[in-house]
Write an enzyme that holds these catalytic residues in place. Structure first.
Site, mmCIF file in Angstrom:
data_model
loop_
_atom_site.group_PDB
_atom_site.id
_atom_site.type_symbol
_atom_site.label_atom_id
_atom_site.label_comp_id
_atom_site.label_asym_id
_atom_site.label_seq_id
_atom_site.Cartn_x
_atom_site.Cartn_y
_atom_site.Cartn_z
ATOM 1 C CB CYS A 170 -0.865 -0.020 1.252
ATOM 2 S SG CYS A 170 -1.963 1.397 1.321
ATOM 3 C CE1 TYR A 253 -8.710 4.827 2.333
ATOM 4 C CE2 TYR A 253 -6.372 5.319 2.378
ATOM 5 C CZ TYR A 253 -7.528 5.056 1.666
ATOM 6 O OH TYR A 253 -7.495 5.031 0.296
#
Ligand code: G6P
Length: 434
Positions: A170, A253
């Protein structure tokens, strides 16, 4: 072995030029001789545009790398050394549905962490397991580097259910490393962050610059300057007191988890004006592919920066470099916990720092996740592990329990209604549930 064959599944993605740029930049360390871009029938047109641009980029760099595009996945995988997965089952249209269904019930959609990511996991896991069967048969020594979202869940499915050597990746940790380094006036390569958590829910626990512990300064900078976000996440701010209390660095996030109501309001608003993120990205993609198709275009265009995937090629190709060249350097990856976080199950995927060499990823021991972070982590992890089981078995009850365990979902009745919509609107893409 003296040269590398890379297979890119989802090769028609608008992110592929990033990857090609990364290969070109590392030609000394990574002797890539062949890049095989694979996509599906529906993505044929995009794939051929990407093939053209990739060839022009390689030619401009004066390199002898064979770039080819194919719809034959098995051919691409055969004898590959690295298989990179960045595909999107159902395309951006499916992502837009994933984001819209939950909003109907006043729930954040989010294509990775929320119920949107759940729907995406159901569509993606059977496909990646099929890809893994091909790898086991046709390139058993290959490394699978997975970027396909929800990366933590998809990687857990691969690690638990196949024999393929695999690492999930990621761009969030590297984005945090750059942002924190900048806030400390340090160079990113001198800045080390101790990461531990889950994908899209990872915390930076300690920050070191050239070995000196600068965690408190990094937290103070976060409070003063506001926390960094990414192009794809609405920039709502955490309160100073909350960051002080948390005393670690949240990832972009985490806004969805800690600022649920604010994020929901913002997503509602933008879904009514500029559209959900998928709908916005569709427009950016149109623009991007027009640029990519131009015969004069022979580099990665700036417009790609509108997407959330900054540093994508850096993370993936640095990892390939570490494996190929047995570097034994540290990367933040998604792998099985295997004791690294002591109060987390050993057989689930976590996002953590690991030493990478030709034998793969060796997680660095983190110790116990503090109680104030562990509750959230365990809840999200049980949702994720249930989602893997639901995706594989097509068991509706498992799916309902998974969705109910997702922290964005307020109650079981809402979960049931969303599940009905997800299954109905994805019928042709979820054969395991029929
Ligand atoms: C970030 C995330 C990725 C995600 C991307 C979405 O980079 O880490 O996992 O896929 O954003 O960006 P987009 O431009 O498609 O909204």
């Amino acid at each position: 072995m003296s040269s590398i064959k890379l297979a890119v599944i989802g090769g028609g993605s608008s992110y592929t030029p990033e990857l090609i740029e990364g290969v070109i930049q590392r030609v000394e360390a990574l002797p890539v001789s062949e890049i095989c871009l694979v996509d599906v029938e529906d993505g044929k047109e995009k794939l051929s545009i990407i093939e053209g641009l990739s060839r022009r980029m390689v030619e401009k760099a004066g390199l002898n790398i064979r770039v080819r595009a194919t719809l034959d996945r098995r051919e691409a995988i055969r004898d590959a050394h690295f298989v990179m997965t960045q595909f999107r089952v159902g395309g951006l249209k499916a992502r837009a549905r994933d984001e819209r269904i939950p909003l109907k019930y006043n729930v954040i959609g989010q294509e990775t962490t929320g119920p949107g990511g759940f729907a995406k996991a159901l569509r993606t896991i059977p496909v990646i397991l099929d890809i893994c069967k091909d790898i086991e048969e046709l390139a058993p020594d290959a490394w699978l580097i997975n970027f396909t979202n929800p990366a933590g869940i998809v990687t857990e499915a691969v690690l638990k259910h196949t024999k393929v050597k695999s690492i999930g990746l990621c761009n969030v940790p590297i984005g945090m490393q750059y942002a924190v380094a900048e806030s400390l006036n340090a160079k990113p390569e001198e800045t080390y962050i101790e990461f531990a958590g889950l994908n899209h829910m990872v915390w930076g626990h300690r920050v070191y610059v050239n070995g000196e512990d600068r965690t408190q300064e990094a937290i103070a900078a976060l409070i003063e300057g506001g926390s960094a976000t990414m192009k794809n996440i609405i920039d709502t701010q955490f309160s100073s007191e909350f960051i002080q209390a948390l005393n670690v660095i949240p990832c972009p996030y985490h806004r969805y988890f800690y600022l649920k109501n604010t994020m929901l309001e913002e997503e509602m608003k933008s879904s009514k004006t500029e559209g959900t993120r998928a709908e916005q990205v569709m427009k950016t993609e149109e623009e991007l592919f027009e640029i990519y198709a131009s015969p004069e275009m022979d580099k990665k265009p700036e417009q790609l920066e509108k997407r959330g995937g900054a540093h994508y090629s850096k993370v993936s190709l640095n990892l390939v470099d570490a494996i190929w060249n047995n570097r034994k350097d540290i990367h933040t990856v998604n792998i099985l916990n295997n004791g690294a976080i002591s109060n987390c199950a050993p057989d689930v995927s976590v996002e953590i720092n690991a030493v990478i060499d030709s034998a793969g990823a060796h997680p660095i021991t983190f110790g116990a996740m503090p109680v104030e972070l562990n509750g959230l982590m365990q809840q999200v992890k049980s949702y994720e592990s249930l989602a893997v089981e639901a995706a594989i078995t097509g068991d509706r009850h498992k799916a309902l329990l998974a969705l109910t365990a997702n922290p964005f979902v307020p109650d079981a009745n809402v979960a049931e209604q969303m599940l009905n919509d997800i299954l109905e609107q994805n019928k042709s893409l979820l054969p395991q549930f029929s």
